[in-house]
Write a protein that holds these residues in place. Structure first.
Motif, PDB file in Angstrom:
ATOM      1  N   GLU A 105      17.770  -6.399  -6.354  1.00 45.21           N
ATOM      2  CA  GLU A 105      16.618  -5.996  -5.548  1.00 45.21           C
ATOM      3  C   GLU A 105      17.059  -4.872  -4.641  1.00 45.21           C
ATOM      4  OE1 GLU A 105      14.628  -8.939  -3.243  1.00 45.21           O
ATOM      5  OE2 GLU A 105      13.473  -9.622  -4.961  1.00 45.21           O
ATOM      6  N   ARG A 106      16.197  -3.885  -4.487  1.00 46.55           N
ATOM      7  CA  ARG A 106      16.499  -2.759  -3.619  1.00 46.55           C
ATOM      8  C   ARG A 106      15.216  -2.371  -2.919  1.00 46.55           C
ATOM      9  NH1 ARG A 106      19.072   1.303  -4.932  1.00 46.55           N
ATOM     10  NH2 ARG A 106      20.127   0.489  -6.745  1.00 46.55           N
ATOM     11  N   PRO A 107      15.328  -1.604  -1.845  1.00 44.79           N
ATOM     12  CA  PRO A 107      14.099  -1.106  -1.240  1.00 44.79           C
ATOM     13  C   PRO A 107      13.459  -0.055  -2.148  1.00 44.79           C
ATOM     14  CG  PRO A 107      16.023  -0.265  -0.069  1.00 44.79           C
ATOM     15  CD  PRO A 107      16.524  -1.217  -1.113  1.00 44.79           C
ATOM     16  N   VAL A 108      12.150  -0.122  -2.243  1.00 44.58           N
ATOM     17  CA  VAL A 108      11.380   0.878  -2.983  1.00 44.58           C
ATOM     18  C   VAL A 108      10.205   1.304  -2.122  1.00 44.58           C
ATOM     19  CG1 VAL A 108      12.017   0.054  -5.293  1.00 44.58           C
ATOM     20  CG2 VAL A 108       9.968  -0.849  -4.195  1.00 44.58           C
ATOM     21  N   ALA A 109       9.803   2.545  -2.312  1.00 48.12           N
ATOM     22  CA  ALA A 109       8.610   3.059  -1.633  1.00 48.12           C
ATOM     23  C   ALA A 109       7.427   2.881  -2.571  1.00 48.12           C
ATOM     24  CB  ALA A 109       8.795   4.529  -1.279  1.00 48.12           C
ATOM     25  N   VAL A 154       0.605  -0.255  -9.635  1.00 48.23           N
ATOM     26  CA  VAL A 154       1.377   0.289  -8.518  1.00 48.23           C
ATOM     27  C   VAL A 154       2.566   1.071  -9.054  1.00 48.23           C
ATOM     28  CG1 VAL A 154       2.609  -0.252  -6.387  1.00 48.23           C
ATOM     29  CG2 VAL A 154       0.737  -1.693  -7.114  1.00 48.23           C
ATOM     30  N   LEU A 155       2.849   2.220  -8.417  1.00 43.02           N
ATOM     31  CA  LEU A 155       4.032   3.021  -8.719  1.00 43.02           C
ATOM     32  C   LEU A 155       5.054   2.791  -7.619  1.00 43.02           C
ATOM     33  CD1 LEU A 155       1.671   4.533 -10.230  1.00 43.02           C
ATOM     34  CD2 LEU A 155       3.011   6.585  -9.898  1.00 43.02           C
ATOM     35  N   PHE A 156       6.305   2.567  -8.018  1.00 39.91           N
ATOM     36  CA  PHE A 156       7.398   2.345  -7.074  1.00 39.91           C
ATOM     37  C   PHE A 156       8.467   3.409  -7.264  1.00 39.91           C
ATOM     38  CE2 PHE A 156       5.937  -2.096  -7.908  1.00 39.91           C
ATOM     39  CZ  PHE A 156       5.444  -2.354  -6.649  1.00 39.91           C
ATOM     40  N   PHE A 157       8.923   3.981  -6.144  1.00 30.09           N
ATOM     41  CA  PHE A 157      10.013   4.951  -6.149  1.00 30.09           C
ATOM     42  C   PHE A 157      11.252   4.293  -5.534  1.00 30.09           C
ATOM     43  CE2 PHE A 157       6.112   7.515  -5.675  1.00 30.09           C
ATOM     44  CZ  PHE A 157       6.177   8.229  -6.848  1.00 30.09           C
ATOM     45  N   PRO A 158      12.404   4.390  -6.192  1.00 32.50           N
ATOM     46  CA  PRO A 158      13.600   3.737  -5.671  1.00 32.50           C
ATOM     47  C   PRO A 158      14.173   4.456  -4.449  1.00 32.50           C
ATOM     48  CG  PRO A 158      14.166   5.066  -7.564  1.00 32.50           C
ATOM     49  CD  PRO A 158      12.669   5.122  -7.432  1.00 32.50           C
ATOM     50  N   ILE A 159      14.774   3.665  -3.591  1.00 38.77           N
ATOM     51  CA  ILE A 159      15.504   4.185  -2.431  1.00 38.77           C
ATOM     52  C   ILE A 159      16.961   3.807  -2.654  1.00 38.77           C
ATOM     53  CG2 ILE A 159      15.795   4.037   0.076  1.00 38.77           C
ATOM     54  CD1 ILE A 159      12.773   3.266   0.185  1.00 38.77           C
ATOM     55  N   THR A 160      17.847   4.788  -2.549  1.00 35.63           N
ATOM     56  CA  THR A 160      19.249   4.568  -2.895  1.00 35.63           C
ATOM     57  C   THR A 160      20.190   5.131  -1.838  1.00 35.63           C
ATOM     58  OG1 THR A 160      20.918   4.933  -4.623  1.00 35.63           O
ATOM     59  CG2 THR A 160      19.324   6.703  -4.274  1.00 35.63           C
ATOM     60  N   THR A 161      21.391   4.558  -1.793  1.00 31.00           N
ATOM     61  CA  THR A 161      22.444   5.071  -0.916  1.00 31.00           C
ATOM     62  C   THR A 161      23.308   6.092  -1.641  1.00 31.00           C
ATOM     63  OG1 THR A 161      23.915   3.272  -1.540  1.00 31.00           O
ATOM     64  CG2 THR A 161      22.589   2.957   0.455  1.00 31.00           C
ATOM     65  N   GLN A 165       0.838  -1.193   0.000  1.00 26.94           N
ATOM     66  CA  GLN A 165       0.000   0.000   0.000  1.00 26.94           C
ATOM     67  C   GLN A 165       0.879   1.250   0.000  1.00 26.94           C
ATOM     68  OE1 GLN A 165      -3.306   0.017  -0.261  1.00 26.94           O
ATOM     69  NE2 GLN A 165      -3.455  -2.211  -0.203  1.00 26.94           N
ATOM     70  N   THR A 166       0.268   2.388  -0.251  1.00 23.88           N
ATOM     71  CA  THR A 166       0.982   3.665  -0.250  1.00 23.88           C
ATOM     72  C   THR A 166       1.823   3.810   1.014  1.00 23.88           C
ATOM     73  OG1 THR A 166      -0.704   4.719  -1.601  1.00 23.88           O
ATOM     74  CG2 THR A 166       0.678   6.179  -0.281  1.00 23.88           C
ATOM     75  N   ALA A 167       3.062   4.206   0.837  1.00 25.01           N
ATOM     76  CA  ALA A 167       4.051   4.481   1.886  1.00 25.01           C
ATOM     77  C   ALA A 167       4.706   3.227   2.462  1.00 25.01           C
ATOM     78  CB  ALA A 167       3.479   5.338   3.007  1.00 25.01           C
ATOM     79  N   SER A 168       4.306   2.031   2.013  1.00 30.51           N
ATOM     80  CA  SER A 168       5.020   0.852   2.488  1.00 30.51           C
ATOM     81  C   SER A 168       6.333   0.720   1.712  1.00 30.51           C
ATOM     82  CB  SER A 168       4.158  -0.415   2.371  1.00 30.51           C
ATOM     83  OG  SER A 168       3.827  -0.691   1.042  1.00 30.51           O
ATOM     84  N   VAL A 169       7.272   0.006   2.299  1.00 29.57           N
ATOM     85  CA  VAL A 169       8.585  -0.209   1.685  1.00 29.57           C
ATOM     86  C   VAL A 169       8.742  -1.707   1.471  1.00 29.57           C
ATOM     87  CG1 VAL A 169      11.086   0.002   1.983  1.00 29.57           C
ATOM     88  CG2 VAL A 169       9.576   1.858   2.714  1.00 29.57           C
ATOM     89  N   ILE A 170       9.051  -2.069   0.230  1.00 26.44           N
ATOM     90  CA  ILE A 170       9.254  -3.467  -0.114  1.00 26.44           C
ATOM     91  C   ILE A 170      10.589  -3.602  -0.852  1.00 26.44           C
ATOM     92  CG2 ILE A 170       6.762  -3.884  -0.298  1.00 26.44           C
ATOM     93  CD1 ILE A 170       7.220  -3.978  -3.403  1.00 26.44           C
TER      94      ILE A 170
END
Length: 137
Positions: free
Chosen positions: A32-36, A49-56, A7-12
């Motif tokens: 595989e990386r975490p996405v919001a 579903v729209l996914f936004f990447p989370i990066t270091t 769902q919105t705002a979850s991180v997978i």
């Protein structure tokens, strides 16, 4: 586990395909990386579903990206000791239940509404300048 917790705002974890990779003709995310999870739109043939990447990697100043505060990293189940950014000027789209990439795994956590929803509203405002990479076409 089913897909209902995505769902919105979850991180997978998801094999995100960067726009630059798709531009080179690649079809698979490097890792595989975490996405919001941005938005989940109910559709009869499977939710989009729209996914936004989370990066270091610190993004360039010109990018629409936001550094994740420590408390939000903890809520999302991310490494609180690393600097992390959510990238909002590109995103992947996929179909829940019909995806080759999306697994019915539980989220690692979720961002608070107070943190994430204003960013999502700003993404919607800037949507036309963002780059979509469809994972289902």
């Amino acid at each position: 586990m089913n897909y209902e917790l995505i769902q919105t705002a979850s991180v997978i974890r998801y094999p995100y395909l960067w726009a630059r990779e798709a531009g080179r003709g690649e079809t698979e995310g490097g890792k595989e990386r975490p996405v919001a999870v941005g938005v989940r739109m109910v559709r009869p043939d499977g939710d989009l579903v729209l996914f936004f990447p989370i990066t270091t990697k610190q993004p360039e100043v010109s990018r629409f990206a936001v550094e994740v505060p420590a408390i939000e990293k903890r809520r999302a189940g991310l490494d609180a000791d690393r600097r992390l950014w959510i990238i909002f000027d590109e995103f992947n789209t996929d179909i829940v239940g019909n995806s080759f990439y999306l697994e019915p795994e539980p989220p690692t956590g979720r961002f608070s509404k107070a943190f994430f929803l204003p960013l999502l509203r700003e993404f919607i405002r800037r949507r036309k300048s963002a780059t979509e990479v469809s994972r289902f076409r």
